[in-house]
Scaffold this motif. Structure first.
Motif, PDB file in Angstrom:
ATOM      1  N   LYS A   3     -28.097  -5.662   2.407  1.00  0.00           N
ATOM      2  CA  LYS A   3     -28.487  -5.254   1.067  1.00  0.00           C
ATOM      3  C   LYS A   3     -28.817  -6.430   0.163  1.00  0.00           C
ATOM      4  O   LYS A   3     -29.468  -6.272  -0.846  1.00  0.00           O
ATOM      5  CB  LYS A   3     -27.374  -4.410   0.447  1.00  0.00           C
ATOM      6  CG  LYS A   3     -27.338  -3.042   1.076  1.00  0.00           C
ATOM      7  CD  LYS A   3     -26.495  -2.077   0.285  1.00  0.00           C
ATOM      8  CE  LYS A   3     -26.626  -0.692   0.904  1.00  0.00           C
ATOM      9  NZ  LYS A   3     -25.457   0.109   0.770  1.00  0.00           N
ATOM     10  N   CYS A   4     -28.322  -7.612   0.531  1.00  0.00           N
ATOM     11  CA  CYS A   4     -28.589  -8.788  -0.302  1.00  0.00           C
ATOM     12  C   CYS A   4     -30.075  -9.159  -0.184  1.00  0.00           C
ATOM     13  O   CYS A   4     -30.583  -9.408   0.908  1.00  0.00           O
ATOM     14  CB  CYS A   4     -27.703  -9.956   0.138  1.00  0.00           C
ATOM     15  SG  CYS A   4     -28.133 -11.509  -0.652  1.00  0.00           S
ATOM     16  N   LEU A   5     -30.746  -9.211  -1.319  1.00  0.00           N
ATOM     17  CA  LEU A   5     -32.174  -9.516  -1.355  1.00  0.00           C
ATOM     18  C   LEU A   5     -32.495 -10.841  -0.638  1.00  0.00           C
ATOM     19  O   LEU A   5     -33.434 -10.916   0.158  1.00  0.00           O
ATOM     20  CB  LEU A   5     -32.636  -9.582  -2.826  1.00  0.00           C
ATOM     21  CG  LEU A   5     -34.088  -9.902  -3.084  1.00  0.00           C
ATOM     22  CD1 LEU A   5     -34.982  -8.761  -2.625  1.00  0.00           C
ATOM     23  CD2 LEU A   5     -34.311 -10.197  -4.562  1.00  0.00           C
ATOM     24  N   PHE A   6     -31.690 -11.859  -0.928  1.00  0.00           N
ATOM     25  CA  PHE A   6     -31.982 -13.172  -0.337  1.00  0.00           C
ATOM     26  C   PHE A   6     -31.621 -13.236   1.139  1.00  0.00           C
ATOM     27  O   PHE A   6     -32.274 -13.952   1.901  1.00  0.00           O
ATOM     28  CB  PHE A   6     -31.314 -14.292  -1.135  1.00  0.00           C
ATOM     29  CG  PHE A   6     -31.968 -14.521  -2.480  1.00  0.00           C
ATOM     30  CD1 PHE A   6     -33.205 -13.985  -2.799  1.00  0.00           C
ATOM     31  CD2 PHE A   6     -31.340 -15.312  -3.434  1.00  0.00           C
ATOM     32  CE1 PHE A   6     -33.803 -14.193  -4.024  1.00  0.00           C
ATOM     33  CE2 PHE A   6     -31.931 -15.538  -4.674  1.00  0.00           C
ATOM     34  CZ  PHE A   6     -33.168 -14.978  -4.970  1.00  0.00           C
ATOM     35  N   CYS A   7     -30.614 -12.470   1.559  1.00  0.00           N
ATOM     36  CA  CYS A   7     -30.338 -12.375   3.001  1.00  0.00           C
ATOM     37  C   CYS A   7     -31.521 -11.701   3.706  1.00  0.00           C
ATOM     38  O   CYS A   7     -31.915 -12.113   4.793  1.00  0.00           O
ATOM     39  CB  CYS A   7     -29.054 -11.607   3.264  1.00  0.00           C
ATOM     40  SG  CYS A   7     -27.551 -12.573   3.022  1.00  0.00           S
ATOM     41  N   GLN A   8     -32.093 -10.710   3.057  1.00  0.00           N
ATOM     42  CA  GLN A   8     -33.253 -10.032   3.646  1.00  0.00           C
ATOM     43  C   GLN A   8     -34.431 -10.986   3.771  1.00  0.00           C
ATOM     44  O   GLN A   8     -35.171 -10.945   4.755  1.00  0.00           O
ATOM     45  CB  GLN A   8     -33.653  -8.818   2.798  1.00  0.00           C
ATOM     46  CG  GLN A   8     -32.641  -7.687   2.869  1.00  0.00           C
ATOM     47  CD  GLN A   8     -33.042  -6.524   1.974  1.00  0.00           C
ATOM     48  OE1 GLN A   8     -34.092  -5.947   2.153  1.00  0.00           O
ATOM     49  NE2 GLN A   8     -32.190  -6.216   1.010  1.00  0.00           N
ATOM     50  N   LYS A  45     -27.530 -18.556   5.388  1.00  0.00           N
ATOM     51  CA  LYS A  45     -26.255 -17.836   5.476  1.00  0.00           C
ATOM     52  C   LYS A  45     -25.885 -17.331   4.082  1.00  0.00           C
ATOM     53  O   LYS A  45     -26.151 -18.021   3.096  1.00  0.00           O
ATOM     54  CB  LYS A  45     -25.216 -18.847   5.974  1.00  0.00           C
ATOM     55  CG  LYS A  45     -23.879 -18.321   6.322  1.00  0.00           C
ATOM     56  CD  LYS A  45     -23.118 -19.423   7.072  1.00  0.00           C
ATOM     57  CE  LYS A  45     -21.778 -19.676   6.420  1.00  0.00           C
ATOM     58  NZ  LYS A  45     -21.079 -20.815   7.012  1.00  0.00           N
ATOM     59  N   HIS A  46     -25.284 -16.167   3.999  1.00  0.00           N
ATOM     60  CA  HIS A  46     -24.903 -15.630   2.695  1.00  0.00           C
ATOM     61  C   HIS A  46     -23.723 -16.406   2.114  1.00  0.00           C
ATOM     62  O   HIS A  46     -22.589 -16.278   2.560  1.00  0.00           O
ATOM     63  CB  HIS A  46     -24.555 -14.144   2.783  1.00  0.00           C
ATOM     64  CG  HIS A  46     -24.244 -13.549   1.439  1.00  0.00           C
ATOM     65  ND1 HIS A  46     -25.221 -13.073   0.594  1.00  0.00           N
ATOM     66  CD2 HIS A  46     -23.071 -13.418   0.765  1.00  0.00           C
ATOM     67  CE1 HIS A  46     -24.655 -12.649  -0.529  1.00  0.00           C
ATOM     68  NE2 HIS A  46     -23.349 -12.852  -0.444  1.00  0.00           N
ATOM     69  N   LEU A  47     -24.015 -17.238   1.128  1.00  0.00           N
ATOM     70  CA  LEU A  47     -22.998 -17.963   0.373  1.00  0.00           C
ATOM     71  C   LEU A  47     -23.240 -17.634  -1.089  1.00  0.00           C
ATOM     72  O   LEU A  47     -24.384 -17.441  -1.498  1.00  0.00           O
ATOM     73  CB  LEU A  47     -23.115 -19.476   0.591  1.00  0.00           C
ATOM     74  CG  LEU A  47     -22.971 -19.972   2.032  1.00  0.00           C
ATOM     75  CD1 LEU A  47     -23.288 -21.457   2.109  1.00  0.00           C
ATOM     76  CD2 LEU A  47     -21.562 -19.695   2.535  1.00  0.00           C
ATOM     77  N   ASP A  96     -26.259 -12.623  -6.336  1.00  0.00           N
ATOM     78  CA  ASP A  96     -25.068 -13.306  -5.827  1.00  0.00           C
ATOM     79  C   ASP A  96     -25.271 -13.899  -4.435  1.00  0.00           C
ATOM     80  O   ASP A  96     -24.490 -13.651  -3.511  1.00  0.00           O
ATOM     81  CB  ASP A  96     -23.862 -12.355  -5.829  1.00  0.00           C
ATOM     82  CG  ASP A  96     -23.326 -12.128  -7.244  1.00  0.00           C
ATOM     83  OD1 ASP A  96     -23.471 -13.029  -8.094  1.00  0.00           O
ATOM     84  OD2 ASP A  96     -22.774 -11.034  -7.484  1.00  0.00           O
ATOM     85  N   HIS A  97     -26.333 -14.641  -4.303  1.00  0.00           N
ATOM     86  CA  HIS A  97     -26.589 -15.430  -3.099  1.00  0.00           C
ATOM     87  C   HIS A  97     -27.055 -16.773  -3.651  1.00  0.00           C
ATOM     88  O   HIS A  97     -28.048 -16.827  -4.393  1.00  0.00           O
ATOM     89  CB  HIS A  97     -27.664 -14.744  -2.238  1.00  0.00           C
ATOM     90  CG  HIS A  97     -27.979 -15.432  -0.947  1.00  0.00           C
ATOM     91  ND1 HIS A  97     -27.980 -14.776   0.269  1.00  0.00           N
ATOM     92  CD2 HIS A  97     -28.322 -16.715  -0.679  1.00  0.00           C
ATOM     93  CE1 HIS A  97     -28.307 -15.627   1.230  1.00  0.00           C
ATOM     94  NE2 HIS A  97     -28.531 -16.818   0.665  1.00  0.00           N
ATOM     95  N   LEU A  98     -26.323 -17.816  -3.309  1.00  0.00           N
ATOM     96  CA  LEU A  98     -26.611 -19.145  -3.851  1.00  0.00           C
ATOM     97  C   LEU A  98     -28.108 -19.470  -3.801  1.00  0.00           C
ATOM     98  O   LEU A  98     -28.741 -19.287  -2.762  1.00  0.00           O
ATOM     99  CB  LEU A  98     -25.822 -20.182  -3.038  1.00  0.00           C
ATOM    100  CG  LEU A  98     -25.997 -21.644  -3.407  1.00  0.00           C
ATOM    101  CD1 LEU A  98     -25.539 -21.902  -4.841  1.00  0.00           C
ATOM    102  CD2 LEU A  98     -25.229 -22.518  -2.418  1.00  0.00           C
TER     103      LEU A  98
HETATM  104 ZN    ZN Z   1     -27.185 -12.925   0.784  1.00  0.00          ZN
END
Ligand code: ZN
Length: 137
Positions: A3-8, A45-47, A96-98
């Motif tokens: 669901k994290c936009l930046f992880c996607q 990586k999700h940080l 909330d993704h660095l």
């Molecule tokens: Zn993320």
């Protein structure tokens, strides 16, 4: 699907205008740019926080920031940049993704220096603040 936009974006599940990539980081154009070439740099990586980075990730991060600056400088003909992060909600972090902003600066771009993002001078003296922050030993 994450669901994290930046992880996607990091997982290539979402399209992004990717400028640079290394083993641990990705640099891509901000979709709501404040300046031509305004880019974001994210860990794959999700940080969440800057302090979540390991020592080796810091080195990779500095390297990709430098590469982004060189690339943007050369192509967009500027050597001036504002570089920074919104560390936490109070600082304006929306995702909330660095992520690090690399914002190219141009003459008359209506921007200010990093000093202009906050004005909340302390009621204590600088020496009092120093005494709170300094190491005990
Ligand atoms: Zn993320």
């Amino acid at each position: 699907m994450s669901k994290c936009l930046f992880c996607q974006i990091a997982n290539k599940e979402l399209k992004a205008f990717i400028l640079l990539e290394n083993e641990n980081f990705l640099s891509f154009l901000d979709i709501k740019p404040h300046s031509p070439g305004h880019s974001l740099i994210i860990p794959k990586k999700h940080l969440v926080s800057f302090t979540d980075l390991s020592e080796e990730l810091y080195q990779d991060l500095i390297r990709i920031i430098k590469e982004a600056i060189f690339k943007i400088s050369k192509k967009l003909k500027t050597s001036d940049f504002t570089i920074g992060i919104n560390e936490g909600k109070l600082a304006g972090r929306l995702i909330d993704h660095l992520h690090f902003h690399v914002i190219p600066r141009f003459p008359n771009d209506n921007g200010g220096s990093i000093h202009s993002v906050v004005y909340n001078p302390p009621s204590q003296s600088v020496e009092e603040i120093y005494n709170l922050l300094k190491d005990e030993n």
